[in-house]
Design a protein around this motif. Structure first.
Motif, PDB file in Angstrom:
ATOM      1  N   GLU A  20       0.817  -1.215   0.000  1.00 59.69           N
ATOM      2  CA  GLU A  20       0.000   0.000   0.000  1.00 59.69           C
ATOM      3  C   GLU A  20       0.847   1.260   0.000  1.00 59.69           C
ATOM      4  OE1 GLU A  20      -2.888  -0.195   3.089  1.00 59.69           O
ATOM      5  OE2 GLU A  20      -3.772  -2.036   2.333  1.00 59.69           O
ATOM      6  N   GLY A  21       2.110   1.139  -0.320  1.00 56.35           N
ATOM      7  CA  GLY A  21       2.968   2.326  -0.389  1.00 56.35           C
ATOM      8  C   GLY A  21       2.674   3.108  -1.646  1.00 56.35           C
ATOM      9  N   SER A  22       3.024   4.387  -1.594  1.00 55.11           N
ATOM     10  CA  SER A  22       2.729   5.240  -2.729  1.00 55.11           C
ATOM     11  C   SER A  22       3.667   6.441  -2.721  1.00 55.11           C
ATOM     12  CB  SER A  22       1.275   5.696  -2.642  1.00 55.11           C
ATOM     13  OG  SER A  22       1.045   6.764  -3.526  1.00 55.11           O
ATOM     14  N   THR A  23       3.913   6.979  -3.889  1.00 55.43           N
ATOM     15  CA  THR A  23       4.696   8.219  -3.969  1.00 55.43           C
ATOM     16  C   THR A  23       3.794   9.390  -4.318  1.00 55.43           C
ATOM     17  OG1 THR A  23       5.148   7.781  -6.299  1.00 55.43           O
ATOM     18  CG2 THR A  23       6.780   7.016  -4.716  1.00 55.43           C
ATOM     19  N   TYR A  24       2.480   9.206  -4.162  1.00 59.66           N
ATOM     20  CA  TYR A  24       1.540  10.214  -4.645  1.00 59.66           C
ATOM     21  C   TYR A  24       1.733  11.559  -3.955  1.00 59.66           C
ATOM     22  CZ  TYR A  24      -2.842  12.550  -5.738  1.00 59.66           C
ATOM     23  OH  TYR A  24      -3.765  13.462  -6.144  1.00 59.66           O
ATOM     24  N   SER A  25       1.895  11.545  -2.617  1.00 57.03           N
ATOM     25  CA  SER A  25       1.928  12.822  -1.887  1.00 57.03           C
ATOM     26  C   SER A  25       3.156  13.639  -2.276  1.00 57.03           C
ATOM     27  CB  SER A  25       1.903  12.566  -0.384  1.00 57.03           C
ATOM     28  OG  SER A  25       3.030  11.810  -0.015  1.00 57.03           O
ATOM     29  N   THR A  26       4.336  13.008  -2.301  1.00 60.80           N
ATOM     30  CA  THR A  26       5.536  13.769  -2.668  1.00 60.80           C
ATOM     31  C   THR A  26       5.480  14.190  -4.132  1.00 60.80           C
ATOM     32  OG1 THR A  26       6.565  11.602  -2.865  1.00 60.80           O
ATOM     33  CG2 THR A  26       7.233  12.947  -1.009  1.00 60.80           C
ATOM     34  N   ARG A  27       4.871  13.367  -4.961  1.00 64.93           N
ATOM     35  CA  ARG A  27       4.743  13.741  -6.373  1.00 64.93           C
ATOM     36  C   ARG A  27       3.849  14.969  -6.508  1.00 64.93           C
ATOM     37  NH1 ARG A  27       5.974  10.746 -10.885  1.00 64.93           N
ATOM     38  NH2 ARG A  27       6.450   8.970  -9.585  1.00 64.93           N
ATOM     39  N   LYS A  28       2.786  15.001  -5.706  1.00 61.30           N
ATOM     40  CA  LYS A  28       1.878  16.143  -5.749  1.00 61.30           C
ATOM     41  C   LYS A  28       2.571  17.402  -5.251  1.00 61.30           C
ATOM     42  CE  LYS A  28      -2.212  17.000  -7.069  1.00 61.30           C
ATOM     43  NZ  LYS A  28      -2.536  16.681  -8.446  1.00 61.30           N
ATOM     44  N   ASP A  29       3.327  17.264  -4.151  1.00 64.06           N
ATOM     45  CA  ASP A  29       4.057  18.424  -3.620  1.00 64.06           C
ATOM     46  C   ASP A  29       5.045  18.962  -4.656  1.00 64.06           C
ATOM     47  OD1 ASP A  29       4.294  17.072  -0.236  1.00 64.06           O
ATOM     48  OD2 ASP A  29       2.744  18.253  -1.240  1.00 64.06           O
ATOM     49  N   CYS A  30       5.737  18.067  -5.305  1.00 58.69           N
ATOM     50  CA  CYS A  30       6.709  18.488  -6.324  1.00 58.69           C
ATOM     51  C   CYS A  30       5.997  19.169  -7.481  1.00 58.69           C
ATOM     52  CB  CYS A  30       7.479  17.259  -6.807  1.00 58.69           C
ATOM     53  SG  CYS A  30       8.811  17.650  -7.918  1.00 58.69           S
ATOM     54  N   GLN A  31       4.840  18.626  -7.854  1.00 62.13           N
ATOM     55  CA  GLN A  31       4.084  19.204  -8.961  1.00 62.13           C
ATOM     56  C   GLN A  31       3.623  20.618  -8.609  1.00 62.13           C
ATOM     57  OE1 GLN A  31       0.774  16.768  -9.981  1.00 62.13           O
ATOM     58  NE2 GLN A  31       0.208  17.980 -11.744  1.00 62.13           N
ATOM     59  N   MET A  32       3.174  20.815  -7.364  1.00 60.86           N
ATOM     60  CA  MET A  32       2.738  22.148  -6.935  1.00 60.86           C
ATOM     61  C   MET A  32       3.910  23.119  -6.928  1.00 60.86           C
ATOM     62  SD  MET A  32      -0.352  21.653  -6.725  1.00 60.86           S
ATOM     63  CE  MET A  32      -0.767  23.312  -6.336  1.00 60.86           C
ATOM     64  N   SER A  33       5.086  22.622  -6.517  1.00 57.97           N
ATOM     65  CA  SER A  33       6.268  23.486  -6.541  1.00 57.97           C
ATOM     66  C   SER A  33       6.600  23.912  -7.955  1.00 57.97           C
ATOM     67  CB  SER A  33       7.421  22.707  -5.903  1.00 57.97           C
ATOM     68  OG  SER A  33       8.605  23.409  -6.021  1.00 57.97           O
ATOM     69  N   LEU A  34       6.510  22.982  -8.893  1.00 64.49           N
ATOM     70  CA  LEU A  34       6.771  23.336 -10.296  1.00 64.49           C
ATOM     71  C   LEU A  34       5.711  24.299 -10.812  1.00 64.49           C
ATOM     72  CD1 LEU A  34       7.823  19.827 -11.617  1.00 64.49           C
ATOM     73  CD2 LEU A  34       9.289  21.786 -11.287  1.00 64.49           C
ATOM     74  N   ASN A  35       4.469  24.138 -10.348  1.00 61.98           N
ATOM     75  CA  ASN A  35       3.416  25.070 -10.754  1.00 61.98           C
ATOM     76  C   ASN A  35       3.700  26.471 -10.233  1.00 61.98           C
ATOM     77  OD1 ASN A  35       2.005  23.157 -12.117  1.00 61.98           O
ATOM     78  ND2 ASN A  35       0.471  22.802 -10.546  1.00 61.98           N
ATOM     79  N   ARG A  36       4.214  26.550  -8.981  1.00 57.28           N
ATOM     80  CA  ARG A  36       4.576  27.862  -8.429  1.00 57.28           C
ATOM     81  C   ARG A  36       5.636  28.534  -9.289  1.00 57.28           C
ATOM     82  NH1 ARG A  36       4.039  25.235  -3.396  1.00 57.28           N
ATOM     83  NH2 ARG A  36       6.235  24.665  -3.286  1.00 57.28           N
ATOM     84  N   ALA A  37       6.629  27.750  -9.664  1.00 59.44           N
ATOM     85  CA  ALA A  37       7.700  28.310 -10.486  1.00 59.44           C
ATOM     86  C   ALA A  37       7.161  28.775 -11.836  1.00 59.44           C
ATOM     87  CB  ALA A  37       8.800  27.272 -10.685  1.00 59.44           C
ATOM     88  N   GLU A  38       6.281  27.990 -12.412  1.00 56.57           N
ATOM     89  CA  GLU A  38       5.705  28.336 -13.709  1.00 56.57           C
ATOM     90  C   GLU A  38       4.877  29.605 -13.598  1.00 56.57           C
ATOM     91  OE1 GLU A  38       6.492  26.642 -16.397  1.00 56.57           O
ATOM     92  OE2 GLU A  38       5.323  28.007 -17.623  1.00 56.57           O
ATOM     93  N   TYR A  39       4.114  29.737 -12.510  1.00 56.28           N
ATOM     94  CA  TYR A  39       3.286  30.925 -12.295  1.00 56.28           C
ATOM     95  C   TYR A  39       4.163  32.158 -12.153  1.00 56.28           C
ATOM     96  CZ  TYR A  39      -0.224  34.012 -10.261  1.00 56.28           C
ATOM     97  OH  TYR A  39      -1.061  35.067 -10.012  1.00 56.28           O
ATOM     98  N   ALA A  40       5.241  32.016 -11.368  1.00 52.09           N
ATOM     99  CA  ALA A  40       6.156  33.156 -11.197  1.00 52.09           C
ATOM    100  C   ALA A  40       6.748  33.555 -12.543  1.00 52.09           C
ATOM    101  CB  ALA A  40       7.266  32.780 -10.221  1.00 52.09           C
ATOM    102  N   LYS A  41       7.066  32.551 -13.364  1.00 46.02           N
ATOM    103  CA  LYS A  41       7.633  32.832 -14.691  1.00 46.02           C
ATOM    104  C   LYS A  41       6.630  33.609 -15.547  1.00 46.02           C
ATOM    105  CE  LYS A  41       9.212  30.207 -18.666  1.00 46.02           C
ATOM    106  NZ  LYS A  41       9.332  28.852 -19.198  1.00 46.02           N
ATOM    107  N   VAL A  42       5.361  33.181 -15.501  1.00 50.65           N
ATOM    108  CA  VAL A  42       4.329  33.854 -16.295  1.00 50.65           C
ATOM    109  C   VAL A  42       4.177  35.307 -15.846  1.00 50.65           C
ATOM    110  CG1 VAL A  42       1.836  33.915 -16.631  1.00 50.65           C
ATOM    111  CG2 VAL A  42       3.072  31.792 -16.943  1.00 50.65           C
ATOM    112  N   LYS A  43       4.126  35.499 -14.546  1.00 48.70           N
ATOM    113  CA  LYS A  43       3.927  36.860 -14.020  1.00 48.70           C
ATOM    114  C   LYS A  43       5.112  37.753 -14.361  1.00 48.70           C
ATOM    115  CE  LYS A  43      -0.088  36.909 -12.219  1.00 48.70           C
ATOM    116  NZ  LYS A  43      -1.088  37.778 -12.840  1.00 48.70           N
ATOM    117  N   LEU A  44       6.311  37.224 -14.242  1.00 52.81           N
ATOM    118  CA  LEU A  44       7.494  38.016 -14.600  1.00 52.81           C
ATOM    119  C   LEU A  44       7.492  38.339 -16.089  1.00 52.81           C
ATOM    120  CD1 LEU A  44      10.321  36.398 -12.476  1.00 52.81           C
ATOM    121  CD2 LEU A  44       9.444  38.714 -12.312  1.00 52.81           C
ATOM    122  N   GLY A  45       7.025  37.408 -16.892  1.00 51.81           N
ATOM    123  CA  GLY A  45       6.918  37.679 -18.324  1.00 51.81           C
ATOM    124  C   GLY A  45       5.973  38.828 -18.601  1.00 51.81           C
ATOM    125  N   GLU A  46       4.838  38.820 -17.924  1.00 54.60           N
ATOM    126  CA  GLU A  46       3.862  39.918 -18.093  1.00 54.60           C
ATOM    127  C   GLU A  46       4.473  41.242 -17.672  1.00 54.60           C
ATOM    128  OE1 GLU A  46      -0.176  37.330 -17.134  1.00 54.60           O
ATOM    129  OE2 GLU A  46       0.335  39.064 -15.906  1.00 54.60           O
TER     130      GLU A  46
END
Lengths: 201, 115
Positions: free
Chosen positions: B75-101
């Motif tokens: 019943e082990g899973s890497t889902y939670s850390t994968r989700k956290d990493c995905q959110m971190s990448l989303n934060r970086a992407e959002y910051a990139k978009v805003k800086l571009g604007e």
């Protein structure tokens, strides 16, 4: 076996079946190969004539070769089943794989967040200057009918004070003279930077 | 560790193919009028080595599985850390978009001033 554990019946039966299949296939390969080599030996003529014996030997070799190939195929199937069983039930290696993956993902997340934090620190100074520039320019002005709350309170306080009447007229004069400057000054307060007003009528 | 066991099973599959290949070569050589004795010896040694290796390796794997297998699903899973990493990448992407604007806005302002 000293470390024998009580497995569920299905798992134990399955593993015993794997053992049996392995033994049977290996024995089949060895026996059939040995018999082929024995049959290849040329013997003196026996009860049947040589062509008949040759024909019989030929057929027997075909069958034994087919048995060897079948046993080899069965061994390949056994290896495939063992791989599947290993992937599903080898908990130590599954735990290792999960912890390794978690470690990699956490490292990536930490690196990403660290870079974001350093980026924030770097552009904070530039953003401060940009805000100063923006709010002191004409683009940072607001419509008198659409005051921000802080400006509305400030004006109300200035009207309510004892010097309110003179200051109000003074404000009116200033309004008529240079509305942008007063609103720019107010904008500084709204901004929270607390800088001295630069534009005076 | 998991990859090592699976890699060993891949090697076992290759050994099984070697066993069949050697058996075929031996029979082929015996079918000729003049046999090459050294070739026969080499192929026979290879055949015996490979089949012994196949049997020992598969027995070891089955023994190991007897020791570690339970009846329960993992019943082990890497889902939670994968989700956290995905959110971190989303934060970086959002910051990139805003800086571009922000960059585009500044460039537009500069062009307007130049005009």
């Amino acid at each position: 076996m000293a470390n024998q554990r009580v497995l569920p019946q299905s798992k134990e039966t399955l593993l015993q079946n794997y053992n049996k299949r392995l033994k049977d296939d290996i024995r089949s390969i060895m026996d059939n190969f040995t018999e082929i080599i024995k049959t290849a030996k040329i013997e003196d003529e026996t009860q049947v004539s040589r062509p008949t014996q040759a024909e019989q030997d030929h057929y027997e070799m075909h069958v034994r070769a087919a048995n060897i190939v079948r046993a080899g195929e069965s061994l390949m199937k056994l290896v495939s089943d063992l791989k599947q069983f290993l992937i599903l039930n080898d908990f130590p290696s599954v735990n290792d794989a999960i912890s390794q993956q978690n470690q990699q993902l956490r490292a990536l997340q930490d690196e990403c967040d660290k870079k974001l934090t350093s980026l924030r620190d770097e552009i904070a100074v530039d953003l401060y200057e940009l805000e100063e520039e923006y709010y002191s320019s004409s683009y940072g002005q607001w419509n008198s009918t659409d005051l921000p709350l802080c400006e509305a309170y400030r004006r109300r306080d200035s009207w309510a004070s004892p010097d309110g009447s003179s200051s109000s007229t003074q404000d009116d004069r200033e309004d008529s003279d240079g509305t942008p400057s007063q609103e720019a000054n107010a904008q500084h307060h709204v901004n929270g930077h607390g800088t001295a007003s630069t534009e005076k009528p | 560790m998991a990859n090592e066991r699976l890699r060993l099973l891949e090697e076992v599959e290759k050994e099984i193919a070697v066993v069949l290949q050697c058996a075929g070569n031996i029979v082929l050589e015996l079918s000729k009028d003049k046999h090459n004795a050294s070739l026969l010896d080499r192929q026979l040694v290879q055949f015996q080595t490979s089949i012994n290796r196949v049997e020992s390796e598969l027995s070891a794997q089955i023994r190991y599985l007897t020791q570690v297998a339970t009846g329960q699903p993992h019943e082990g899973s890497t889902y939670s850390t994968r989700k956290d990493c995905q959110m971190s990448l989303n934060r970086a992407e959002y910051a990139k978009v805003k800086l571009g604007e922000l960059g585009r806005t500044c460039e537009a302002m500069l062009e307007q001033q130049q005009i």
